[in-house]
Design a protein around this motif. Structure first.
Motif, PDB file in Angstrom:
ATOM      1  N   ALA A  84      29.872 -46.830 -40.079  1.00  0.00           N
ATOM      2  CA  ALA A  84      29.722 -45.492 -39.830  1.00  0.00           C
ATOM      3  C   ALA A  84      29.187 -45.185 -38.802  1.00  0.00           C
ATOM      4  CB  ALA A  84      28.494 -45.499 -41.657  1.00  0.00           C
ATOM      5  N   ASP A  85      28.835 -45.216 -38.273  1.00  0.00           N
ATOM      6  CA  ASP A  85      27.582 -45.543 -36.735  1.00  0.00           C
ATOM      7  C   ASP A  85      29.149 -45.195 -36.144  1.00  0.00           C
ATOM      8  OD1 ASP A  85      25.590 -45.422 -37.417  1.00  0.00           O
ATOM      9  OD2 ASP A  85      25.038 -47.732 -36.982  1.00  0.00           O
ATOM     10  N   GLU A  86      30.046 -46.202 -36.252  1.00  0.00           N
ATOM     11  CA  GLU A  86      31.490 -46.489 -35.810  1.00  0.00           C
ATOM     12  C   GLU A  86      32.316 -45.255 -35.647  1.00  0.00           C
ATOM     13  OE1 GLU A  86      33.841 -49.924 -35.810  1.00  0.00           O
ATOM     14  OE2 GLU A  86      31.402 -51.284 -35.449  1.00  0.00           O
ATOM     15  N   ALA A  87      32.254 -44.895 -36.963  1.00  0.00           N
ATOM     16  CA  ALA A  87      32.800 -43.403 -37.316  1.00  0.00           C
ATOM     17  C   ALA A  87      32.790 -42.426 -36.296  1.00  0.00           C
ATOM     18  CB  ALA A  87      33.246 -43.767 -38.649  1.00  0.00           C
ATOM     19  N   ARG A  88      31.070 -42.198 -36.991  1.00  0.00           N
ATOM     20  CA  ARG A  88      31.036 -40.703 -35.870  1.00  0.00           C
ATOM     21  C   ARG A  88      30.933 -41.205 -33.990  1.00  0.00           C
ATOM     22  NH1 ARG A  88      26.086 -42.334 -40.140  1.00  0.00           N
ATOM     23  NH2 ARG A  88      26.224 -41.012 -41.355  1.00  0.00           N
ATOM     24  N   ALA A  89      31.079 -42.078 -33.981  1.00  0.00           N
ATOM     25  CA  ALA A  89      30.931 -42.499 -32.131  1.00  0.00           C
ATOM     26  C   ALA A  89      32.214 -42.192 -32.257  1.00  0.00           C
ATOM     27  CB  ALA A  89      30.269 -43.410 -31.631  1.00  0.00           C
ATOM     28  N   ALA A  90      33.506 -42.443 -33.557  1.00  0.00           N
ATOM     29  CA  ALA A  90      34.190 -42.212 -32.613  1.00  0.00           C
ATOM     30  C   ALA A  90      34.962 -40.370 -32.216  1.00  0.00           C
ATOM     31  CB  ALA A  90      35.923 -43.054 -33.095  1.00  0.00           C
ATOM     32  N   GLY A  91      33.584 -39.497 -33.273  1.00  0.00           N
ATOM     33  CA  GLY A  91      34.896 -38.419 -33.637  1.00  0.00           C
ATOM     34  C   GLY A  91      34.079 -37.745 -35.084  1.00  0.00           C
ATOM     35  N   ALA A  92      34.634 -38.703 -36.014  1.00  0.00           N
ATOM     36  CA  ALA A  92      34.053 -38.012 -37.116  1.00  0.00           C
ATOM     37  C   ALA A  92      33.945 -37.442 -37.581  1.00  0.00           C
ATOM     38  CB  ALA A  92      34.525 -39.161 -38.542  1.00  0.00           C
ATOM     39  N   GLU A  93      33.964 -36.283 -38.222  1.00  0.00           N
ATOM     40  CA  GLU A  93      33.129 -34.997 -38.263  1.00  0.00           C
ATOM     41  C   GLU A  93      32.357 -35.358 -39.854  1.00  0.00           C
ATOM     42  OE1 GLU A  93      36.357 -33.044 -35.662  1.00  0.00           O
ATOM     43  OE2 GLU A  93      35.960 -34.496 -37.239  1.00  0.00           O
ATOM     44  N   ILE A  94      32.945 -35.752 -40.450  1.00  0.00           N
ATOM     45  CA  ILE A  94      31.992 -36.382 -41.806  1.00  0.00           C
ATOM     46  C   ILE A  94      31.704 -37.688 -41.700  1.00  0.00           C
ATOM     47  CG2 ILE A  94      32.037 -36.154 -44.277  1.00  0.00           C
ATOM     48  CD1 ILE A  94      33.646 -33.375 -43.924  1.00  0.00           C
ATOM     49  N   VAL A  95      30.910 -38.745 -42.636  1.00  0.00           N
ATOM     50  CA  VAL A  95      31.202 -39.786 -43.082  1.00  0.00           C
ATOM     51  C   VAL A  95      29.955 -40.120 -43.943  1.00  0.00           C
ATOM     52  CG1 VAL A  95      29.947 -42.041 -42.050  1.00  0.00           C
ATOM     53  CG2 VAL A  95      31.045 -40.370 -40.305  1.00  0.00           C
ATOM     54  N   GLY A  96      30.209 -40.817 -45.127  1.00  0.00           N
ATOM     55  CA  GLY A  96      29.962 -40.893 -45.853  1.00  0.00           C
ATOM     56  C   GLY A  96      29.773 -42.039 -46.878  1.00  0.00           C
ATOM     57  N   ALA A  97      29.387 -41.712 -47.904  1.00  0.00           N
ATOM     58  CA  ALA A  97      29.467 -43.032 -49.137  1.00  0.00           C
ATOM     59  C   ALA A  97      29.429 -41.758 -50.175  1.00  0.00           C
ATOM     60  CB  ALA A  97      29.037 -44.234 -48.972  1.00  0.00           C
ATOM     61  N   GLU A  98      28.618 -42.830 -51.048  1.00  0.00           N
ATOM     62  CA  GLU A  98      28.239 -41.669 -52.705  1.00  0.00           C
ATOM     63  C   GLU A  98      28.147 -40.596 -53.184  1.00  0.00           C
ATOM     64  OE1 GLU A  98      28.136 -46.004 -53.490  1.00  0.00           O
ATOM     65  OE2 GLU A  98      27.061 -45.073 -51.569  1.00  0.00           O
ATOM     66  N   ASP A  99      27.480 -39.907 -51.745  1.00  0.00           N
ATOM     67  CA  ASP A  99      27.223 -38.717 -51.241  1.00  0.00           C
ATOM     68  C   ASP A  99      28.442 -37.292 -50.799  1.00  0.00           C
ATOM     69  OD1 ASP A  99      27.030 -40.416 -48.950  1.00  0.00           O
ATOM     70  OD2 ASP A  99      26.234 -38.742 -47.587  1.00  0.00           O
ATOM     71  N   LEU A 100      28.954 -38.579 -50.425  1.00  0.00           N
ATOM     72  CA  LEU A 100      30.829 -37.786 -49.897  1.00  0.00           C
ATOM     73  C   LEU A 100      31.724 -37.633 -51.101  1.00  0.00           C
ATOM     74  CD1 LEU A 100      32.761 -36.502 -47.917  1.00  0.00           C
ATOM     75  CD2 LEU A 100      32.854 -38.887 -47.207  1.00  0.00           C
ATOM     76  N   MET A 101      31.539 -38.280 -51.725  1.00  0.00           N
ATOM     77  CA  MET A 101      31.846 -38.841 -52.794  1.00  0.00           C
ATOM     78  C   MET A 101      31.711 -37.690 -53.413  1.00  0.00           C
ATOM     79  SD  MET A 101      32.100 -41.464 -55.909  1.00  0.00           S
ATOM     80  CE  MET A 101      30.637 -40.818 -56.166  1.00  0.00           C
ATOM     81  N   GLU A 102      30.364 -37.380 -54.240  1.00  0.00           N
ATOM     82  CA  GLU A 102      29.753 -35.915 -55.030  1.00  0.00           C
ATOM     83  C   GLU A 102      30.161 -34.993 -54.641  1.00  0.00           C
ATOM     84  OE1 GLU A 102      25.730 -37.487 -54.979  1.00  0.00           O
ATOM     85  OE2 GLU A 102      25.888 -39.253 -56.254  1.00  0.00           O
TER      86      GLU A 102
END
Length: 232
Positions: A84-102
């Motif tokens: 998740a940290d790698e995704a944010r560092a690469a520029g992803a605007e939205i990162v999550g797990a179950e919270d993103l699913m909801e």
């Protein structure tokens, strides 16, 4: 019958009777008629001789356009911990797990590309009926189910375009902006058509690529010579 404005009538008159143009001529015509007050997207539509309802005739793939799409792509990533940290560092605007699913289940979809690490697919799988019809479901075949989330985010933002044949055997995508130089749009067209050509499924019979058309967001379509589009 609704009356069209002067701009629409002029654009239609400009393309009337012009068919099977070379890619270069078609791009020049599209650019000349893209007169909206915003930077219109140049769109391509390919009519293929396939029936996607049959698994051996499905056309799907991904291509990185040499000159990008000109679009600001918002990326969502399903990942936990260091990934998740790698995704944010690469520029992803939205990162999550179950919270993103909801959030997605609640009807909020504020992204153009969805990426997931393999371990998150049991969670993402619950969203199939929501993401699938929007062509947003992560899929290992197009590189959106991966442990290398940083590279996937980079590709998504760098001009990577996914494509999939619709029910009628049509593949549609944006391949740049009307403000692009003609040469760059021509390169993008041929890169996209080439990728779709290479994705020809084993079950395709007869003529595979039947028709190629270009248009701008607000402009009429122009048919393109298939041989010119494929670079032959």
């Amino acid at each position: 019958m609704a009356k069209h404005g002067k701009r629409v009538r002029a654009a239609r008159a400009a393309v009337a009777g012009k068919e099977n143009l070379s890619v270069e001529d078609a791009v020049a015509l599209i650019k000349a008629n893209a007169s909206a007050k915003f930077d219109e997207t140049v769109e391509i539509a390919l009519n293929l001789g396939v029936d996607p309802r049959h698994a051996d005739q499905m056309v799907r793939g991904v291509v990185t356009l040499p000159n990008g799409t000109g679009k600001d792509v918002r990326v969502a990533v399903f990942a936990r911990g260091p990934k998740a940290d790698e995704a944010r560092a690469a520029g992803a605007e939205i990162v999550g797990a179950e919270d993103l699913m909801e959030t997605i289940q609640g009807g909020t979809i504020e992204f153009d590309r969805c990426i997931a690490t393999p371990d998150m697919m049991p969670v993402v799988g619950r969203l199939g009926k929501i993401l699938g019809p929007r062509n947003l479901m992560p899929n290992p075949k197009v590189g959106t189910v991966t442990m290398d989330v940083a590279e996937a985010v980079k590709n998504a933002k760098g001009g990577e375009v996914q494509f999939r044949a619709e029910k009628a055997g049509v593949v549609h995508a944006g391949i740049g902006k009307a403000s692009f130089d003609e040469g760059k749009l021509v390169e993008n067209v041929r890169a996209f058509v080439g990728a779709v050509s290479r994705a020809k499924p084993s079950g395709a019979k007869g003529t595979y690529m039947k028709k190629v058309s270009l248009s701008s967001t607000m402009g009429p379509g122009v048919s393109v010579d298939v041989a010119s589009a494929t670079g032959n």
